[in-house]
Design an enzyme around this catalytic site. Sequence first.
Site, PDB file in Angstrom:
ATOM      1  N   ASP A 133       0.829  -1.194   0.000  1.00  0.00           N
ATOM      2  CA  ASP A 133       0.000   0.000   0.000  1.00  0.00           C
ATOM      3  C   ASP A 133       0.868   1.250   0.000  1.00  0.00           C
ATOM      4  O   ASP A 133       1.596   1.512   0.953  1.00  0.00           O
ATOM      5  CB  ASP A 133      -0.882  -0.051   1.254  1.00  0.00           C
ATOM      6  N   THR A 169      -3.121   5.853  -4.357  1.00  0.00           N
ATOM      7  CA  THR A 169      -2.012   6.604  -3.778  1.00  0.00           C
ATOM      8  C   THR A 169      -0.708   6.366  -4.542  1.00  0.00           C
ATOM      9  O   THR A 169       0.010   7.306  -4.836  1.00  0.00           O
ATOM     10  CB  THR A 169      -1.790   6.222  -2.306  1.00  0.00           C
ATOM     11  N   THR A 170      -0.440   5.106  -4.874  1.00  0.00           N
ATOM     12  CA  THR A 170       0.800   4.817  -5.586  1.00  0.00           C
ATOM     13  C   THR A 170       0.783   5.515  -6.941  1.00  0.00           C
ATOM     14  O   THR A 170       1.760   6.154  -7.343  1.00  0.00           O
ATOM     15  CB  THR A 170       0.977   3.303  -5.783  1.00  0.00           C
ATOM     16  N   ASP A 215      -9.002   0.301   1.430  1.00  0.00           N
ATOM     17  CA  ASP A 215      -9.031   0.808   0.055  1.00  0.00           C
ATOM     18  C   ASP A 215     -10.342   0.411  -0.616  1.00  0.00           C
ATOM     19  O   ASP A 215     -10.998   1.225  -1.257  1.00  0.00           O
ATOM     20  CB  ASP A 215      -7.861   0.232  -0.763  1.00  0.00           C
TER      21      ASP A 215
HETATM   22  P1  ADP Z   1      -2.673   2.482  -6.138  1.00  0.00           P
HETATM   23  O1  ADP Z   1      -2.058   2.741  -4.806  1.00  0.00           O
HETATM   24  O2  ADP Z   1      -2.370   3.563  -7.122  1.00  0.00           O
HETATM   25  O3  ADP Z   1      -4.107   2.145  -6.075  1.00  0.00           O
HETATM   26  P2  ADP Z   1      -2.280  -0.290  -6.815  1.00  0.00           P
HETATM   27  O4  ADP Z   1      -1.075  -1.092  -6.499  1.00  0.00           O
HETATM   28  O5  ADP Z   1      -3.520  -0.569  -6.072  1.00  0.00           O
HETATM   29  O6  ADP Z   1      -1.879   1.229  -6.696  1.00  0.00           O
HETATM   30  O7  ADP Z   1      -2.553  -0.472  -8.369  1.00  0.00           O
HETATM   31  C1  ADP Z   1      -3.588   0.179  -9.012  1.00  0.00           C
HETATM   32  C2  ADP Z   1      -3.488   0.019 -10.508  1.00  0.00           C
HETATM   33  O8  ADP Z   1      -3.618  -1.356 -10.875  1.00  0.00           O
HETATM   34  C3  ADP Z   1      -4.603   0.761 -11.210  1.00  0.00           C
HETATM   35  O9  ADP Z   1      -4.074   1.445 -12.325  1.00  0.00           O
HETATM   36  C4  ADP Z   1      -5.528  -0.351 -11.653  1.00  0.00           C
HETATM   37  O10 ADP Z   1      -6.274   0.002 -12.798  1.00  0.00           O
HETATM   38  C5  ADP Z   1      -4.558  -1.451 -11.930  1.00  0.00           C
HETATM   39  N1  ADP Z   1      -5.161  -2.785 -11.958  1.00  0.00           N
HETATM   40  C6  ADP Z   1      -5.863  -3.423 -10.997  1.00  0.00           C
HETATM   41  N2  ADP Z   1      -6.261  -4.646 -11.407  1.00  0.00           N
HETATM   42  C7  ADP Z   1      -5.789  -4.795 -12.664  1.00  0.00           C
HETATM   43  C8  ADP Z   1      -5.838  -5.843 -13.632  1.00  0.00           C
HETATM   44  N3  ADP Z   1      -6.469  -6.987 -13.392  1.00  0.00           N
HETATM   45  N4  ADP Z   1      -5.240  -5.636 -14.813  1.00  0.00           N
HETATM   46  C9  ADP Z   1      -4.598  -4.485 -15.048  1.00  0.00           C
HETATM   47  N5  ADP Z   1      -4.495  -3.475 -14.181  1.00  0.00           N
HETATM   48  C10 ADP Z   1      -5.081  -3.613 -13.009  1.00  0.00           C
HETATM   49 MG    MG Z   2      -5.016   0.516  -5.151  1.00  0.00          MG
END
Ligand code: ADP
Ligand code: MG
Length: 550
Positions: free
Chosen positions: A64, A97-98, A393
């Site tokens: 996270d 956030t990331t 989240d």
């Molecule tokens: P954040 O802290 O930004 O939410 P995450 O590690 O949760 O970071 O990653 C979020 C990203 O992963 C988003 O761009 C989301 O669209 C993408 N994502 C989630 N599931 C999938 C998937 N199955 N295929 C492609 N991208 C995905």
């Molecule tokens: Mg996320």
Amino acid sequence: MMAGGQQPIIVLREGTKRERGKGAQSNNIMAARAISDAVKSTLGPKGMDKMLVDGMGDVVITNDGATILKEIDVEHPAAKMIVEVAKSQDEECGDGTTSAVVLTGELLKYAGELLEQNIHPTVICGGYKLAANKAKETLNKLSIIIKPGDKKTLKDIAMTSMASKSASAEKTLLADVVVEAVTNVAEKVGGKTVVDLDNIQIQKKQGGGIGNTEIITGIIIDKERVHEGMPKNIKNAKIALIDSALEVKKTEVDARIQINDPTQLQAFLDEEEGMIKKMVDKVIKSGANVLICQKGIDDIAQHYLAKNGIFAVRRAKKSDMEKLAKATGANIVGSLDGLTSKDIGFAGNVEEKKIGDDKMTFVTGCKNPKAVSILIRGTTDHVVDELERGLHDALSVVAVALEDGKMTAGGGAAAIAISMALRDYAPSVGGREQMAIEAFANAIEIIPKTLSENAGLDPIDMMLEIRNAHSKGKKYAGINVLGGKVDDMLKNNVIEPLRVSMQEIEASSEAATMILRIDDVIASKGGGAPPGGMPPGGMGGMPPGMDGMM
Ligand code: ADP
Ligand code: MG
């Protein structure tokens, strides 16, 4: 701060460090990028986890972004501003956030290149502002309406947000729990849907698999009943919430009582017992059959309560007391003397249950049906903690989606659509700002690029393919990281609330321009910035030792 004249006037205290112009800018950019690089590898479902060890040797394992940045000690003021980006993103929508941090880093990287070409920061900031507005406009156009009552879509939104958390395996069950909880507490206020996540209580109990995580319509108190002789289960519970101890006050000073004959001793003990008995009588008189006490309950009181068939819990947490008050309609009473039948709350059932190795008290069938709790289970504390972060989240995104009723496609689909829209738009602006808008278009591609990279896919191939798909009108094409190819994200149910993407653009462009506008960093020796000596854009108190930290 030179005075006009021959003699420089020293206005800064000795030991103050100062960096100006290009040096300050490039240092700030470097520090900010170091932070964004640190979290990059965690982005997306195939992102890696980080193990963080604090000064005390405590370990946190997480994916996270907000948590990572909260846990690591950052000293550089510009780096601190990036941590703020994560915080504000977390507060506004609880997810993304990331992405917001990575995007800020990339915006600064391209801005750095423009600075090298002697483009003035003001011009870059102007261009970024225009680009951010265009990006938000594009997002709005791309967004899709979520139909009221469409739980399947809400569930997909929860799953997308949890995709990157270690609990992925049990996603389906958890997504159900999340959607159930959020829809349960949602309220209509003035025609608008509002979700107050404070109405969802989260309890954690290590032991058992993640799959044993469950939703309870009611409140859970992580306490057992105080006495074995009390009933384990009370139906039609009448609940008293007391914020004072059921104990005879001990004197503050050491007092000694001289007792000369045994009858005196008995009289003394009788008196104490009498006082306790009176306290319990007050509880009985109020009509309560359940007593939740925020303070202690002494042995004799426990005995009398048990004798009268009252279920009692002691040392309940203040936050749980408040949730109980809301859920059961009880008033938290400061002193037993004030307790009346009007203060009593109601619940269909109060029951002690064994969860793992511990016993917990479940208050269900509450007067207010909106009270819900999620009991998180997992084999170890680390698992339970990371699960809690994942649920946070997911709860947030489902709440936001329900409130706004709008979503966009994830997996970098929206980012590419924005990037292409910006490239179309840039020439219409022209001049040097056009270059900044194009830089923004390049920067936002970092999202699909990083998703590909983290999934072990070739980012160059993927970017070519995804741009190609978009130019053919496939506006929801993104990186399907699980299938390892470019795909329609809507069909893959990879969807996010519109507000998350909007906030990512907002937070990152604001932070990047704020950092770019700084051309003078003045750090006083002992922390605490000199009054009036802050650069425009304003940073908080600056730590000592500005250089060479990252
Ligand atoms: P954040 O802290 O930004 O939410 P995450 O590690 O949760 O970071 O990653 C979020 C990203 O992963 C988003 O761009 C989301 O669209 C993408 N994502 C989630 N599931 C999938 C998937 N199955 N295929 C492609 N991208 C995905
Ligand atoms: Mg996320």
